[in-house]
Design a protein around this motif. Structure first.
Motif, PDB file in Angstrom:
ATOM      1  N   ARG A  52     108.390  78.042  46.280  1.00 58.29           N
ATOM      2  CA  ARG A  52     109.715  78.263  45.646  1.00 58.29           C
ATOM      3  C   ARG A  52     109.287  78.774  44.265  1.00 58.29           C
ATOM      4  NH1 ARG A  52     111.939  73.486  47.750  1.00 58.29           N
ATOM      5  NH2 ARG A  52     111.133  72.157  45.927  1.00 58.29           N
ATOM      6  N   GLU A  53     108.279  78.447  43.542  1.00 54.53           N
ATOM      7  CA  GLU A  53     107.874  78.890  42.170  1.00 54.53           C
ATOM      8  C   GLU A  53     107.260  80.233  42.444  1.00 54.53           C
ATOM      9  OE1 GLU A  53     105.223  75.852  40.570  1.00 54.53           O
ATOM     10  OE2 GLU A  53     106.912  74.624  40.222  1.00 54.53           O
ATOM     11  N   GLN A  54     106.362  80.487  43.551  1.00 53.55           N
ATOM     12  CA  GLN A  54     105.816  81.713  43.821  1.00 53.55           C
ATOM     13  C   GLN A  54     106.988  82.840  43.967  1.00 53.55           C
ATOM     14  OE1 GLN A  54     103.164  81.876  47.008  1.00 53.55           O
ATOM     15  NE2 GLN A  54     102.308  83.677  46.378  1.00 53.55           N
ATOM     16  N   LEU A  55     108.007  82.413  45.046  1.00 50.41           N
ATOM     17  CA  LEU A  55     108.812  83.225  45.391  1.00 50.41           C
ATOM     18  C   LEU A  55     109.970  83.713  43.900  1.00 50.41           C
ATOM     19  CD1 LEU A  55     110.057  81.949  48.566  1.00 50.41           C
ATOM     20  CD2 LEU A  55     109.110  84.089  48.131  1.00 50.41           C
ATOM     21  N   LEU A  56     110.082  82.896  43.061  1.00 52.44           N
ATOM     22  CA  LEU A  56     110.668  83.255  41.795  1.00 52.44           C
ATOM     23  C   LEU A  56     110.148  83.794  40.893  1.00 52.44           C
ATOM     24  CD1 LEU A  56     113.211  82.434  40.258  1.00 52.44           C
ATOM     25  CD2 LEU A  56     112.155  80.529  39.370  1.00 52.44           C
ATOM     26  N   GLN A  57     108.847  83.696  40.693  1.00 51.23           N
ATOM     27  CA  GLN A  57     108.008  84.575  40.042  1.00 51.23           C
ATOM     28  C   GLN A  57     108.036  86.028  40.540  1.00 51.23           C
ATOM     29  OE1 GLN A  57     103.862  83.417  39.717  1.00 51.23           O
ATOM     30  NE2 GLN A  57     103.353  85.110  38.340  1.00 51.23           N
ATOM     31  N   GLN A  58     107.635  86.099  42.079  1.00 50.92           N
ATOM     32  CA  GLN A  58     107.637  87.379  42.485  1.00 50.92           C
ATOM     33  C   GLN A  58     109.028  88.051  42.347  1.00 50.92           C
ATOM     34  OE1 GLN A  58     106.321  86.695  46.743  1.00 50.92           O
ATOM     35  NE2 GLN A  58     104.201  86.671  45.954  1.00 50.92           N
ATOM     36  N   ARG A  59     110.249  87.392  42.619  1.00 47.01           N
ATOM     37  CA  ARG A  59     111.491  87.945  42.388  1.00 47.01           C
ATOM     38  C   ARG A  59     111.578  88.399  41.028  1.00 47.01           C
ATOM     39  NH1 ARG A  59     115.743  83.744  43.646  1.00 47.01           N
ATOM     40  NH2 ARG A  59     114.879  84.325  45.906  1.00 47.01           N
ATOM     41  N   THR A  60     111.132  87.656  40.261  1.00 43.34           N
ATOM     42  CA  THR A  60     111.367  88.302  38.609  1.00 43.34           C
ATOM     43  C   THR A  60     110.582  89.445  38.612  1.00 43.34           C
ATOM     44  OG1 THR A  60     111.647  85.953  37.710  1.00 43.34           O
ATOM     45  CG2 THR A  60     111.035  87.394  36.218  1.00 43.34           C
ATOM     46  N   GLU A  61     109.338  89.794  39.076  1.00 41.73           N
ATOM     47  CA  GLU A  61     108.365  90.649  38.673  1.00 41.73           C
ATOM     48  C   GLU A  61     109.177  91.955  39.564  1.00 41.73           C
ATOM     49  OE1 GLU A  61     104.804  89.433  40.515  1.00 41.73           O
ATOM     50  OE2 GLU A  61     104.255  88.316  38.697  1.00 41.73           O
ATOM     51  N   LEU A  62     109.826  91.630  40.653  1.00 41.83           N
ATOM     52  CA  LEU A  62     110.402  92.658  41.578  1.00 41.83           C
ATOM     53  C   LEU A  62     111.658  93.384  40.833  1.00 41.83           C
ATOM     54  CD1 LEU A  62     110.366  94.467  43.950  1.00 41.83           C
ATOM     55  CD2 LEU A  62     111.877  92.420  45.008  1.00 41.83           C
ATOM     56  N   LEU A  63     112.340  92.443  39.992  1.00 39.88           N
ATOM     57  CA  LEU A  63     113.614  92.914  39.208  1.00 39.88           C
ATOM     58  C   LEU A  63     113.183  93.583  38.013  1.00 39.88           C
ATOM     59  CD1 LEU A  63     115.812  89.631  39.212  1.00 39.88           C
ATOM     60  CD2 LEU A  63     116.226  91.832  40.373  1.00 39.88           C
ATOM     61  N   HIS A  64     111.980  93.251  37.435  1.00 36.65           N
ATOM     62  CA  HIS A  64     111.461  93.693  36.322  1.00 36.65           C
ATOM     63  C   HIS A  64     110.970  95.341  36.941  1.00 36.65           C
ATOM     64  CE1 HIS A  64     109.293  94.708  32.586  1.00 36.65           C
ATOM     65  NE2 HIS A  64     108.420  95.087  33.370  1.00 36.65           N
ATOM     66  N   ILE A  65     110.210  95.533  37.905  1.00 31.80           N
ATOM     67  CA  ILE A  65     109.847  96.716  38.539  1.00 31.80           C
ATOM     68  C   ILE A  65     111.214  97.357  38.924  1.00 31.80           C
ATOM     69  CG2 ILE A  65     108.814  97.739  40.631  1.00 31.80           C
ATOM     70  CD1 ILE A  65     106.584  95.462  40.533  1.00 31.80           C
ATOM     71  N   GLN A  66     112.002  96.986  39.617  1.00 30.95           N
ATOM     72  CA  GLN A  66     113.466  97.672  39.954  1.00 30.95           C
ATOM     73  C   GLN A  66     113.885  98.421  38.713  1.00 30.95           C
ATOM     74  OE1 GLN A  66     116.254  95.328  41.739  1.00 30.95           O
ATOM     75  NE2 GLN A  66     117.645  96.820  42.463  1.00 30.95           N
ATOM     76  N   GLY A  67     114.167  97.279  37.778  1.00 27.34           N
ATOM     77  CA  GLY A  67     114.644  97.897  36.396  1.00 27.34           C
ATOM     78  C   GLY A  67     113.884  99.085  35.897  1.00 27.34           C
ATOM     79  N   GLY A  68     112.816  99.113  35.805  1.00 31.18           N
ATOM     80  CA  GLY A  68     111.826 100.181  35.513  1.00 31.18           C
ATOM     81  C   GLY A  68     111.861 101.480  36.191  1.00 31.18           C
ATOM     82  N   VAL A  69     112.169 101.295  37.685  1.00 32.37           N
ATOM     83  CA  VAL A  69     112.284 102.591  38.453  1.00 32.37           C
ATOM     84  C   VAL A  69     113.607 103.024  38.306  1.00 32.37           C
ATOM     85  CG1 VAL A  69     112.674 103.114  40.917  1.00 32.37           C
ATOM     86  CG2 VAL A  69     110.835 101.746  40.288  1.00 32.37           C
ATOM     87  N   LEU A  70     114.848 102.316  38.079  1.00 33.00           N
ATOM     88  CA  LEU A  70     116.029 102.719  37.655  1.00 33.00           C
ATOM     89  C   LEU A  70     116.040 103.475  36.275  1.00 33.00           C
ATOM     90  CD1 LEU A  70     118.282  99.985  39.061  1.00 33.00           C
ATOM     91  CD2 LEU A  70     117.866 101.851  40.192  1.00 33.00           C
TER      92      LEU A  70
END
Length: 194
Positions: A52-70
């Motif tokens: 769960r902690e790893q998925l939460l960290q990956q989700r946070t990183e993915l949202l950060h990357i997605q925000g950068g791409v947008l």
């Protein structure tokens, strides 16, 4: 408590037997299974928590990357739109030039170019209209009303092979008006691509 030692003879081989020194207690198979099950569940819970902690960290990183791409797309999109608009205008102008260039030269086309140039004359009554020799001959053959009377000394029409067909150059004592097709397209292109 004292332990006595006796020799015991067994008829069968013993399995899953542990020696006991009197200080340790034996656990039953049910207790062992319960302990193993508890350890298993504890391990599963620990693994799930870590996952769960790893998925939460990956989700946070993915949202950060997605925000950068947008954000990058938002910054790039106006430039892409502007580049596309310029390319479309350039393509439209090139197409128009080809279409106009392929039109036959008629007295009407020549007269239109002359009228456009003369419209820019403001109060000037003395001028010379320079035309391609074939265009001048075409106006003469069709007895164009634009041609001046023979005795008119202020307005003159002259043949000039350096002028492209379908256009003209009007010279006055104040300057020159270039009404050639090339100049018109250059002006349109410069205005449209600015």
């Amino acid at each position: 408590m004292s332990c006595s030692r006796h020799k015991v003879r067994l008829t069968h081989t013993l399995r899953d037997v542990r020696a006991r020194n009197g200080c340790e207690s034996l656990i039953s198979e049910a207790q062992l299974e319960k302990m193993l099950e508890e350890k298993f569940h504890s391990g599963v819970e620990t693994g799930q928590k870590a996952l769960r902690e790893q998925l939460l960290q990956q989700r946070t990183e993915l949202l950060h990357i997605q925000g950068g791409v947008l954000k990058a797309l938002q910054n790039t999109l106006p430039t892409v739109i502007q580049d596309c608009e310029k390319a479309l205008v350039a393509l439209a102008l090139e197409t128009a030039e080809r279409v106009v260039g392929s039109l036959p030269i008629s007295p009407e086309v020549i007269a239109s170019a002359i009228r456009d140039a003369l419209d820019e004359l403001k109060g000037t009554t003395e001028y010379t209209v320079r035309l391609h020799p074939e265009d001048l001959e075409l106006l003469k053959r069709n007895q164009s009303g634009l041609l001046p009377a023979l005795d008119n000394k202020e307005i003159q029409f002259a043949a000039d092979a350096s002028i492209s067909r379908g256009g003209c150059l009007v010279q006055t004592r104040f300057g020159t008006i270039d009404a050639s097709r090339e100049t018109k397209f250059t002006r349109v292109r410069e205005g449209a691509l600015c």
